[in-house]
Design a protein around this motif. Structure first.
Motif, mmCIF file in Angstrom:
data_model
loop_
_atom_site.group_PDB
_atom_site.id
_atom_site.type_symbol
_atom_site.label_atom_id
_atom_site.label_comp_id
_atom_site.label_asym_id
_atom_site.label_seq_id
_atom_site.Cartn_x
_atom_site.Cartn_y
_atom_site.Cartn_z
ATOM 1 N N ILE A 16 -5.179 -0.087 15.727
ATOM 2 C CA ILE A 16 -4.016 -0.412 14.896
ATOM 3 C C ILE A 16 -2.740 -0.046 15.644
ATOM 4 O O ILE A 16 -1.774 -0.816 15.680
ATOM 5 C CB ILE A 16 -4.097 0.323 13.552
ATOM 6 C CG1 ILE A 16 -5.186 -0.293 12.686
ATOM 7 C CG2 ILE A 16 -2.767 0.248 12.810
ATOM 8 C CD1 ILE A 16 -5.328 0.324 11.345
ATOM 9 N N ILE A 76 -10.544 2.646 15.409
ATOM 10 C CA ILE A 76 -9.762 1.678 14.643
ATOM 11 C C ILE A 76 -8.299 2.087 14.617
ATOM 12 O O ILE A 76 -7.411 1.247 14.762
ATOM 13 C CB ILE A 76 -10.314 1.537 13.214
ATOM 14 C CG1 ILE A 76 -11.722 0.957 13.263
ATOM 15 C CG2 ILE A 76 -9.430 0.654 12.373
ATOM 16 C CD1 ILE A 76 -12.404 0.894 11.936
ATOM 17 N N SER A 77 -8.035 3.422 14.458
ATOM 18 C CA SER A 77 -6.620 3.808 14.421
ATOM 19 C C SER A 77 -5.960 3.501 15.755
ATOM 20 O O SER A 77 -4.794 3.100 15.793
ATOM 21 C CB SER A 77 -6.425 5.271 14.043
ATOM 22 O OG SER A 77 -7.616 5.959 13.964
ATOM 23 N N TRP A 107 -5.740 -6.842 14.598
ATOM 24 C CA TRP A 107 -4.745 -5.760 14.527
ATOM 25 C C TRP A 107 -3.382 -6.200 15.037
ATOM 26 O O TRP A 107 -2.355 -5.698 14.567
ATOM 27 C CB TRP A 107 -5.218 -4.524 15.268
ATOM 28 C CG TRP A 107 -6.535 -4.023 14.776
ATOM 29 C CD1 TRP A 107 -7.658 -3.842 15.501
ATOM 30 C CD2 TRP A 107 -6.877 -3.657 13.437
ATOM 31 N NE1 TRP A 107 -8.676 -3.388 14.702
ATOM 32 C CE2 TRP A 107 -8.226 -3.269 13.438
ATOM 33 C CE3 TRP A 107 -6.182 -3.627 12.227
ATOM 34 C CZ2 TRP A 107 -8.892 -2.852 12.286
ATOM 35 C CZ3 TRP A 107 -6.840 -3.215 11.087
ATOM 36 C CH2 TRP A 107 -8.177 -2.836 11.131
ATOM 37 N N VAL A 117 -1.914 -8.780 -2.240
ATOM 38 C CA VAL A 117 -3.230 -8.146 -2.103
ATOM 39 C C VAL A 117 -4.194 -8.692 -3.148
ATOM 40 O O VAL A 117 -5.389 -8.838 -2.906
ATOM 41 C CB VAL A 117 -3.066 -6.611 -2.224
ATOM 42 C CG1 VAL A 117 -4.401 -5.934 -2.323
ATOM 43 C CG2 VAL A 117 -2.296 -6.085 -1.047
ATOM 44 N N LEU A 163 3.442 -5.812 9.648
ATOM 45 C CA LEU A 163 4.050 -4.521 9.278
ATOM 46 C C LEU A 163 5.481 -4.442 9.786
ATOM 47 O O LEU A 163 6.398 -4.034 9.054
ATOM 48 C CB LEU A 163 3.235 -3.364 9.859
ATOM 49 C CG LEU A 163 2.046 -2.910 9.044
ATOM 50 C CD1 LEU A 163 1.371 -1.739 9.727
ATOM 51 C CD2 LEU A 163 2.499 -2.488 7.653
ATOM 52 N N ALA A 218 -13.458 5.689 13.014
ATOM 53 C CA ALA A 218 -12.090 5.882 12.538
ATOM 54 C C ALA A 218 -11.089 5.987 13.693
ATOM 55 O O ALA A 218 -10.048 5.327 13.682
ATOM 56 C CB ALA A 218 -12.010 7.120 11.659
ATOM 57 N N LEU A 277 -1.592 -10.350 5.135
ATOM 58 C CA LEU A 277 -1.847 -8.996 5.634
ATOM 59 C C LEU A 277 -3.276 -8.576 5.336
ATOM 60 O O LEU A 277 -3.973 -8.035 6.211
ATOM 61 C CB LEU A 277 -0.859 -8.011 5.010
ATOM 62 C CG LEU A 277 -1.043 -6.576 5.484
ATOM 63 C CD1 LEU A 277 -0.595 -6.431 6.921
ATOM 64 C CD2 LEU A 277 -0.302 -5.596 4.623
ATOM 65 N N ILE A 278 -3.723 -8.850 4.098
ATOM 66 C CA ILE A 278 -5.094 -8.464 3.738
ATOM 67 C C ILE A 278 -6.105 -9.266 4.564
ATOM 68 O O ILE A 278 -7.108 -8.729 5.048
ATOM 69 C CB ILE A 278 -5.304 -8.667 2.221
ATOM 70 C CG1 ILE A 278 -4.672 -7.499 1.465
ATOM 71 C CG2 ILE A 278 -6.759 -8.760 1.862
ATOM 72 C CD1 ILE A 278 -5.382 -6.184 1.645
ATOM 73 N N LEU A 321 -6.209 -7.692 7.892
ATOM 74 C CA LEU A 321 -6.895 -6.397 7.880
ATOM 75 C C LEU A 321 -8.398 -6.590 7.807
ATOM 76 O O LEU A 321 -9.155 -5.912 8.505
ATOM 77 C CB LEU A 321 -6.442 -5.566 6.682
ATOM 78 C CG LEU A 321 -5.170 -4.735 6.835
ATOM 79 C CD1 LEU A 321 -4.760 -4.160 5.501
ATOM 80 C CD2 LEU A 321 -5.384 -3.611 7.821
ATOM 81 N N ILE A 376 7.676 -6.527 7.612
ATOM 82 C CA ILE A 376 7.979 -5.905 6.316
ATOM 83 C C ILE A 376 9.031 -4.815 6.485
ATOM 84 O O ILE A 376 10.005 -4.745 5.731
ATOM 85 C CB ILE A 376 6.691 -5.330 5.686
ATOM 86 C CG1 ILE A 376 5.765 -6.462 5.257
ATOM 87 C CG2 ILE A 376 7.020 -4.453 4.490
ATOM 88 C CD1 ILE A 376 4.438 -5.994 4.740
ATOM 89 N N ILE A 377 8.829 -3.966 7.522
ATOM 90 C CA ILE A 377 9.759 -2.848 7.710
ATOM 91 C C ILE A 377 11.169 -3.377 7.964
ATOM 92 O O ILE A 377 12.146 -2.911 7.367
ATOM 93 C CB ILE A 377 9.283 -1.947 8.872
ATOM 94 C CG1 ILE A 377 8.016 -1.208 8.451
ATOM 95 C CG2 ILE A 377 10.361 -0.963 9.275
ATOM 96 C CD1 ILE A 377 7.371 -0.431 9.555
#
Lengths: 263, 267
Positions: free
Chosen positions: B52, B48-49, B238, B219, B245, B45, B229-230, B233, B248-249
């Protein structure tokens, strides 16, 4: 002035602006339908399929309710825990983004900017990212609901704080209260009812959101949509939809009643 | 003046009611947390974070515009087109629902409350599930997304529109009826001019929501930016996740700003 001049009707305002808006709007709609390859013809061709689908869904598989009760309860749990963590974490964020508590614009503008960023990301995207990090299960679902709730609760609450009555705050500053006393005795009694009401409102949203988080593998009843729709078991899918509907309407009803009592 | 520090007695609260609420809350939390079990956090975890985060700070700039059309700008444009068309369809379809469920448009309570129930039924039906059903009907792609958004938005827009109709001033309608106008004339000259600004403002508000929804429709294969995006992912690309991302923002923020500006002009 002779009476004839009086009677002339004033010229109506120029319509060019309206025409240009209409033309732009039509171009926008036309462009979008080209881009998305939408056509009424295709919809009419596909319409019997929809009717067929609804026909297959119609007698819901009542026996399936027993299989999905556990997942339904998990969905509600996820919503409860996600909303609670979101509410707790949103308290400091709220205090730092209310401009009448933190007078320093260098603090509240950046905090609000981050809040706005959080609110631009849809909950399902957050869930997809958390699933990539933590793997399948309800943990990524809870985390995404937590982050999503912070965005809503903090925004609504800081707006409530900014609109409170300044009198008690000034009175307390005048008798020498420090910041913490100010918040505990001046701000909290005024906004607590709103805060709880916003938590309940967010909980309603989160129950609906949690019901579909399973589509990306983040736990809850959504997993069963994938299962049943993947195997073309539409009668089971419709019983999931009905079950969700009943639970959501029930929770909405209770929550709305509680919110009416609070405010 | 001996009594300068007189203590004011506290107002009596409904103690039993409060304790009841506290214990109910406690029971809910015990139930919620005991059912979850301890979360298992994967070993990877943290890694991966980190990946990202580094992806978000080192986005794949080349993806913004690539020859061949499978790039960020096309994806965002597609998303925007889905949201525009979906909002447009629902803004039209919800008008009959709005008049149906507005309490001041029909006599008696049965018809409006049935209309309100229909609208809340549509609202509760998740748009993603609708999208899945439309995919079965018209095939995967943006059109399924448009139909899903168009149908789902009726629920919220119909409710907001009907509230707008309920809150309008009944004076002009009565005046027109007094001069002998028929129903269509009252509708056209008294009701429509009063509700149009509210309708437009709510439609724009729903458009903001639909832009966000359209980003996730991909999705499940209903078009828009969600599909790449999917893919990014699942293939653990990444840097590409980062640029999508950011895209989108930026898009959502810009749409919110423009729509907020327009809504202020309407009302």
């Amino acid at each position: 002035m002779n009476p004839e001049q009086k009677r002339t009707i004033p010229p109506s305002p120029s319509k060019i602006k309206g025409y240009i808006t209409a033309i732009l709007f039509i171009i926008l709609i036309w462009g979008s339908s080209v881009k998305t390859e939408s056509s009424i013809g295709e919809f009419i061709v596909g319409f019997p399929n929809i009717m067929d689908l609804l026909g297959q869904m119609f007698p819901p598989n009542w026996g399936y309710f027993n299989n999905i009760t556990d997942a339904m309860l998990e969905t509600i749990r996820m919503a409860v825990i996600g909303t609670t963590f979101g509410a707790i974490l949103s308290i400091p964020v709220t205090l730092f983004s209310a401009s009448n508590l933190v007078q320093n614009a260098w603090i509240f503008y950046p905090v609000r900017f981050i809040l706005n960023l959080i609110r631009t990301i849809p909950d399902l995207l957050l869930a997809a990212i958390f699933v990539a990090i933590f793997g399948l299960g309800s943990l990524p679902g809870i985390l995404s609901l937590t982050v999503f709730s912070i965005g809503i609760i903090a925004k609504l609450t800081y707006e409530a704080i900014e609109s409170i009555d300044q009198g008690p705050l000034e009175a307390m500053t005048a008798v020498g209260a420090n910041k913490i006393q100010l918040i505990v005795f001046g701000v909290i009694p005024q906004v607590l009812a709103y805060f709880i009401s916003y938590i309940l409102y967010t909980f309603e949203i989160n129950v609906r959101a949690a019901a579909v988080l399973g589509l990306v593998g983040a736990g809850g009843i959504g997993l069963f949509y994938n299962k049943t729709l993947g195997f073309l078991e539409y009668d089971k899918a419709s019983s999931i939809i009905l079950y969700t509907l009943v639970v959501v309407l029930f929770i909405d009803f209770i929550s709305t009643k509680l919110r009416e009592k609070l405010i | 003046m001996s009594e300068t520090t007189r203590i004011i007695p506290k107002p009596k609260k409904n103690k039993i009611g409060l304790w009841f609420i506290y214990s109910a809350l406690l029971l809910i939390y015990i139930w919620a947390f005991s059912g979850m079990g301890l979360p298992e956090i994967k070993q990877t975890a943290g890694q991966i974070s980190k990946a990202i985060f580094s992806g978000i700070f080192h986005p794949d700039w080349n993806y913004i515009s690539e020859p061949g059309g499978e790039d960020l700008l096309h994806g965002l444009l597609d998303t925007l087109a889905i949201a525009i068309l979906g909002t447009f369809i629902s803004a039209f379809l919800c008008i009959p629902f709005a008049f149906w469920s507005a309490a001041n448009m029909s006599k008696g309570r049965a018809i409006p409350s049935f209309g309100k129930f229909a609208l809340s039924f549509i609202r509760t039906f998740p748009e993603l599930v609708m999208a899945i059903m439309f995919i079965k009907a018209v095939g995967p792609g943006s059109f399924a997304g448009v139909l899903a958004l168009g149908l789902h938005s009726i629920g919220m827009l119909g409710k907001l529109f009907s509230e707008e109709i309920e809150n309008m001033d009944s004076g002009p309608t009565e005046a027109l009826i007094a001069t002998g106008a028929n129903r269509i004339q009252t509708l056209w000259f008294a009701i429509i001019p009063q509700v149009i600004p509210g309708f437009l403002s709510y439609t724009l508000y729903r458009f903001e929501i639909n832009v966000r929804s359209a980003t996730i429709l991909g999705v499940i294969g209903a078009g828009g930016i969600g599909t790449p995006l999917i893919f990014a992912l699942t293939s653990r690309d990444w840097n590409r996740v980062g640029i999508i991302l950011i895209g989108i923002i930026v898009m959502v923020t810009m749409i919110d700003l423009i729509s907020g500006y327009l809504r202020k002009k309407f009302i």
